[in-house]
Each structure stands twice: as C-alpha cells, then as structure tokens.
Design a protein around this motif. Structure first.
Motif, mmCIF file in Angstrom:
data_model
loop_
_atom_site.group_PDB
_atom_site.id
_atom_site.type_symbol
_atom_site.label_atom_id
_atom_site.label_comp_id
_atom_site.label_asym_id
_atom_site.label_seq_id
_atom_site.Cartn_x
_atom_site.Cartn_y
_atom_site.Cartn_z
ATOM 1 N N GLU A 114 0.833 -1.209 0.000
ATOM 2 C CA GLU A 114 0.000 0.000 0.000
ATOM 3 C C GLU A 114 0.865 1.256 0.000
ATOM 4 N N VAL A 115 1.951 1.224 0.771
ATOM 5 C CA VAL A 115 2.836 2.384 0.831
ATOM 6 C C VAL A 115 3.474 2.643 -0.523
ATOM 7 N N ARG A 125 2.290 1.879 -3.442
ATOM 8 C CA ARG A 125 1.283 2.440 -4.347
ATOM 9 C C ARG A 125 1.065 3.919 -4.059
ATOM 10 N N SER A 126 1.036 4.270 -2.779
ATOM 11 C CA SER A 126 0.790 5.664 -2.404
ATOM 12 C C SER A 126 1.896 6.578 -2.881
ATOM 13 N N GLY A 173 -2.789 1.869 6.047
ATOM 14 C CA GLY A 173 -2.734 2.227 4.631
ATOM 15 C C GLY A 173 -3.254 3.626 4.368
ATOM 16 N N GLU A 174 -4.311 4.012 5.077
ATOM 17 C CA GLU A 174 -4.852 5.366 4.897
ATOM 18 C C GLU A 174 -3.891 6.421 5.415
ATOM 19 N N ALA A 229 -1.232 6.829 2.811
ATOM 20 C CA ALA A 229 -1.731 7.596 1.674
ATOM 21 C C ALA A 229 -1.790 9.082 2.008
ATOM 22 N N ALA A 269 1.716 10.393 1.875
ATOM 23 C CA ALA A 269 2.162 10.513 0.484
ATOM 24 C C ALA A 269 1.554 11.732 -0.196
ATOM 25 N N GLU A 270 0.277 11.996 0.099
ATOM 26 C CA GLU A 270 -0.400 13.151 -0.491
ATOM 27 C C GLU A 270 0.272 14.457 -0.059
#
Length: 405
Positions: free
Chosen positions: A182-183, A185-186, A393-394, A397, A400-401
C-alpha cells in the motif's frame, strides 16, 4: 449412521443443522437432537468448545461463532471444577492447553481457530497460550497472539521469550509485507494521460487499448484480439523533505495501535522525502526512533500499561519539529487524558498555528474501530487538529499526499 458399540441397532445420525445447534447450546440443547447422539467429529468439537466456553458463568455471553461455537459455562479452568461439582471417576484425563490447540487445529477451519484462540487469550485470560513453550511451539502466529505476547512478555522466562519473539517476527513480517504494498502504491506517483513506452501492468490503459483494437473483435468468438496495447506514464513526485512524528499511546487498551504504528513507521522509513520519528508514551515518554528499522525489536521494547499523559507526549513531539510547514504530527491515542487536558489543547493549538499538520487518530489498526473520549477529541478538532480514525494504509496515503505537494 452412528454405530452402537453394544451391538444393538445403530442410531441415525442427527441432521447437520440440529447438530450445529447442539454445539451452540451445549448439553442443554441435547433434546433438539431427538435422542440422537453427536457424531464422532461433532463430539470432539463439543469437547474442544466445552474446554474453553464451559468456564463462562454468564449465559448472556453466549453467541454463535463462525463454527457454531457459542457456549454456556460453569467457570471451570483447565479442568478445575467448583466444589459442588467435583466427583470421582475413571473418565479421560483432563485436557491440557496443548491438547486443546492440537484438537482445534484438527477440527476447525482457520478463521474459527483464530477466533477460539482470541477468546482464550482475551476473554478467558488463558495465559499459557503465550507463556508455555510447548504451546508456543504449536500455535500459528496471528495478531491476537502478538498482542497477548506484548502484554505478558515480562512474565516469560528467556527460553519462552525466544519462542515468543519468533511469533512476533512472523506476524510483523506478514503485516509489513501487506502494508508495504500500500505504501509503494501511495508513493508511486499519479497516472498521467501521456503514453509510455514502459509496459507495466499497473499502467495498462484499458480504455485506449480497447478503442484502438476494436477492428480485431471477432463476433463469432466474442473475443477482442489485442495487437497493440497502450500504457500510460506516471508523473514523478517532486518530493521535499517532510517529518512524520508518530506519538503512540502505549496504555494497555492501545496494543493494536502500537503494533500497527511500529509497522507503519518501518514501512515509511527510508522513503524519499520522509523522515520518521516514533515515540511511545504512558506517563513517561520513550523515543524509539532508533529502532524503527527493526519493528520486532521495537515491539519487544514496548511496555504496555500504566497511566496516560498525552500532554507530555505532545510537548515532546513539538520539540522534535524542525520545519513546521513540512511536518505531520500523528497523535495516536484514545484521548483519555490522565495529565493536563488544557495543556494538551494549548500545545496542539501552537503546533497547528505554526503550520504543522496534526492528526488525532483514535485507532490505527486494520479495523479502525475507535473507542475514545469524544469530548477531548472535539476540543483538539476545534483548535485545528484532524481527528478521526485511519488504517495504516490510509495514514500512508495521507503522508504521500502531503509529501507529493
């Protein structure tokens, strides 16, 4: 058909649904079988369920498990009966925890096994599940047992602690592998509309590929033959250094949050544009940043329990900030403050006013199922903190944002 060992006529096997209800209700449900005995496998399941749930004195606790495992009880523990229920006899020997683990592994599916183990540890406090070497050698690692190890490791002898560490390592490795994807992907960048000559499955442009190859559709076969696939490129993130400061409540009820915070910190560690700090607290504050690369070692150092001084942790976190406008402070707690709530609110206000992002996370586990002091959480939200619940995961994300801006 159940065979009668006396040589008489065989009793018919009970219907599966009735047999399941008999397992749910325990011996009190025997009349629902219409005089039929339990089948051999069902009798073994009944014994395994009884070993655990017969110790429950509160009938209101009865519920239907994934396996049909909900039971009544008489508060027996490991074969020790109350005085009024003791009797002599030549029955089978008392089942041990090792025997029970072997039986449930043989009799139930994985999901039910994990539920039974969780009830043994968390509901009935069967501590030898995580303190007996013979048990630890047989048990399958899972997050419930990891939480139990963290709570009881101070009781363990060195040889038991070594086995427990292997269990911790197995669970943490699985969690890291799951979150790392997940990280990645983010932090992999956003898809753009430009074509790419690099053919990566994640960048496959389905719409353009279908439109460009419609001439190769075969109606008789109802198939589209792709002669020219198309892929899109990704915008490279322009990363500027950010600090991520995780302040994690290590009181007893926050075991899941501590575990997933450690895993999250390990996955964020070393990513471009991110500098991670991990700090745990109760009434004291412990900076574990030096152990972030090794989440297993980190978790073995955590001491769950004690009081809670959130304000003290917030002050410490504020002191770590180098560039306020490039800092995320995640305060992971149930917000039940044992220290100075007014000081906590003032500290969070100062951090927000200087430009840092402050997250007040009521839970940080895979379920994000928060239980927290809503009044204090609302006060922090009123001074600019973002309060809620995020899975690991959130959170990744969100980081990352912010970093990609």
């Amino acid at each position: 058909m159940t065979v009668d060992p006396s040589g008489g006529p065989a009793a018919p096997d009970p219907e599966p649904a009735l047999e399941r209800w008999r397992l749910v209700l325990g011996p009190a449900g025997q009349p629902c079988l219409g005089g039929c005995p339990l089948g051999a496998d069902a009798a073994d399941r009944d014994a395994a369920l009884g070993w655990l749930y017969d110790r429950d004195t509160d009938l209101s606790h009865r519920d239907i498990r994934a396996s049909g495992a909900g039971r009544r009880g008489s508060d027996r523990r490991d074969g020790d009966e109350r005085d009024g229920d003791r009797r002599g006899g030549s029955g089978p020997s008392v089942m041990t925890t090792v025997d029970w683990l072997d039986d449930i592994t043989r009799l139930f599916p994985k999901e039910t096994i994990e539920r039974l183990q969780r009830d043994a540890v968390e509901r009935y406090d069967v501590q030898d599940v995580v303190t007996d070497p013979a048990v630890l050698e047989r048990i399958a690692p899972n997050p419930t047992l990891l939480r139990a190890v963290l709570r009881t490791k101070y009781l363990m002898k060195p040889d038991v602690l070594l086995l427990a560490r292997r269990l911790v390592d197995a669970v943490v490795r699985e969690l890291v592998d799951r979150l790392a994807a997940e990280v990645r992907r983010s932090f992999s960048g956003a898809r753009s509309r430009r074509s790419s000559r690099f053919k990566l499955a994640r960048d496959f442009d389905v719409g353009r590929t279908v439109r460009a190859n419609l001439a190769h559709y075969q109606p008789q076969e109802r198939k589209l033959y792709v002669q020219t696939p198309y892929f899109v490129s990704r915008d490279q993130r322009r990363l500027r250094p950010w600090q991520v400061i995780l302040l994690v409540d290590q009181s007893g009820s926050m075991a899941g949050s501590v575990i997933h915070s450690a895993v999250t910190a390990a996955c964020l560690w070393g990513l471009p544009g991110v500098r991670v700090h991990l700090v745990t607290f109760d009434t004291e504050v412990v900076d574990l940043t030096a152990q972030v690369q090794d989440p297993v070692e980190l978790l073995m150092r955590v001491q769950l329990g004690g009081g809670t001084d959130i304000a003290r942790a917030a002050r410490y976190g504020a002191g770590l900030i180098d560039n306020p406008r490039r800092t995320i402070v995640a305060l992971i707690t149930d917000f039940y403050e044992g220290g100075d709530a007014d000081e906590l609110v003032r500290t969070v206000r100062r951090v927000v006013e200087q430009g840092s992002r402050v997250l007040g996370l009521a839970a940080l586990d895979e379920d994000a199922n928060p239980a927290y002091d809503r009044d204090l959480a609302q006060r922090l939200a009123d001074v600019g903190a973002r309060v809620g619940a995020m899975t690991p995961g959130e959170l990744a994300a969100f980081v990352a944002e912010q970093v990609g801006r």
